[in-house]
Scaffold this motif. Structure first.
Motif, short mmCIF file in Angstrom:
data_model
loop_
_atom_site.label_atom_id
_atom_site.label_comp_id
_atom_site.label_asym_id
_atom_site.label_seq_id
_atom_site.Cartn_x
_atom_site.Cartn_y
_atom_site.Cartn_z
N ARG A 212 0.84 -1.21 0.00
CA ARG A 212 0.00 0.00 0.00
C ARG A 212 0.87 1.26 0.00
NH1 ARG A 212 -5.33 -0.30 0.27
NH2 ARG A 212 -6.29 -2.28 0.86
N VAL B 262 2.07 1.97 -3.47
CA VAL B 262 1.05 2.60 -4.31
C VAL B 262 0.96 4.09 -3.98
CG1 VAL B 262 -1.42 2.71 -4.79
CG2 VAL B 262 -0.30 0.50 -4.62
N ARG B 263 0.92 4.40 -2.69
CA ARG B 263 0.81 5.80 -2.28
C ARG B 263 2.00 6.63 -2.75
NH1 ARG B 263 -0.90 3.78 3.71
NH2 ARG B 263 -3.05 3.16 3.18
N GLU C 270 -6.88 3.30 -4.50
CA GLU C 270 -5.68 2.62 -4.00
C GLU C 270 -5.88 1.11 -3.97
OE1 GLU C 270 -4.17 2.12 0.42
OE2 GLU C 270 -3.66 4.12 -0.34
N THR C 271 -7.03 0.68 -3.47
CA THR C 271 -7.31 -0.75 -3.41
C THR C 271 -7.56 -1.32 -4.80
OG1 THR C 271 -8.23 -0.55 -1.18
CG2 THR C 271 -8.86 -2.49 -2.45
#
Length: 326
Positions: free
Chosen positions: A255, A258-259, A286-287
């Motif tokens: 995660r 991704v951020r 994001e998910t």
């Protein structure tokens, strides 16, 4: 001098696949229905082909190769071979023999690194009980490595992508997120030990567990991401897949990657391809990007419960979009 192999390729791993929509258009006119002996062909996009030898045996064949997903040559070889072997496991087979597929910029990168790549592939095949004998190599502007693998399966117990049925749960044998972590690795050099461990774990145990549980439908999750491969499974099976997003596991740090913006073009293309067939249910971007993340040597997605793998959803009668998120 440390040589970073990922810097010698425009992308990495299964994120370099031709986008799924383009690929389907390319092969659309080449599909032939399986005959009495061709048990798995090109019609549904299964992970390997299978042809009947006799009443007890089917030959399974596949090929897979890609550009460096990590900088270490030996580790890349292990990952690429594990990924190629996975296609045999995904249809319920056991690999017997592999040959190497190698592209190498011989005037740019030291040939000594080739030995390490091949050694990694050999070790992965040894772990699978699969022989490696020869192969083919070409002088290539980018390094590429993989294997063509031949295996055996029971023709009456194959796992097919189009054999899913409503009322059956969905299980996933590996966590997601190696794609964004590999993209971060290419950009920064940071190594995710957990991602490497995921990519070098054989899908043998998951395949055997699926067969033992009586499963008839499976696929492995690679370059098209979980959403892409789940869409293909639901479409081929004529059902709707309901995905419980809270039940999906992720590699540590995915995660955060991704951020930080470490999302490959392949992942974004996956999401764009699936979007018209998806009911996102308010799931944040994001998910969605993690669910579409282009995996390299990912897990088996099985229609059925298997030991050690979380249940991440279920198949229901076809209604509306092919995938519904909850």
């Amino acid at each position: 001098m440390t040589i970073r192999l990922t810097q010698y390729a425009h992308g990495g791993g299964c994120a370099c696949k031709i986008p799924p929509g383009e690929l389907e258009a390319i092969v659309a006119g080449l599909v032939r229905p399986p005959g009495d002996d061709l048990l798995i062909g090109l019609d549904d996009g299964d992970d390997a082909a299978a042809i009947r030898l006799d009443g007890d045996r089917a030959v399974v064949a596949t090929a897979d190769f890609f550009t460096p997903v990590v900088d270490d040559a030996y580790t890349w070889g292990r990952i690429a071979a594990t990924n190629a072997l996975s296609d045999v496991y995904a249809v319920g087979g056991e690999p017997l023999l592999a040959v190497n597929l190698l592209g190498w910029p011989r005037d740019v990168l030291p040939m000594e690194l080739v030995t390490e790549v091949l050694r990694g592939g050999l070790d992965a095949a040894d772990a699978a009980g699969c022989h490696v004998a020869g192969g083919h190599s070409v002088d290539d502007p980018e390094p590429k490595y993989g294997m063509a693998v031949t295996g055996l399966a029971d023709p009456g117990r194959l796992l097919r992508i189009g054999a899913g049925r409503a009322g059956v749960p969905l299980s996933l044998s590996k966590p997601l997120g190696v794609g964004v972590l590999n993209t971060r690795h290419k950009a920064t050099g940071e190594v995710s030990v957990e991602a490497v461990a995921v990519m070098t774990t054989l899908n043998r145990d998951a395949s055997r567990a699926a067969l033992a549980a009586g499963a008839v439908c499976a696929t492995d999750v690679t370059g098209f991401g979980l959403l892409g491969h789940l869409y293909k499974l639901a479409r081929a099976s004529g059902v709707t897949a309901v995905l419980d997003t809270a039940a999906v596991g992720y590699v540590e740090g995915a995660r955060e990657a991704v951020r930080a913006g470490h999302v490959s073009g392949g992942t974004r293309r996956n999401l764009a391809w699936v979007a018209p067939h998806l009911e996102p249910g308010g799931v944040p971007e994001e998910t969605l990007l993690l669910l579409a993340d282009a995996q390299t040597s990912g897990g088996l997605l099985v229609a059925g419960e298997i030991p050690g793998a979380p249940v991440i959803g279920e198949l229901v009668p076809a209604a509306g979009p092919a995938i519904t998120l909850r």
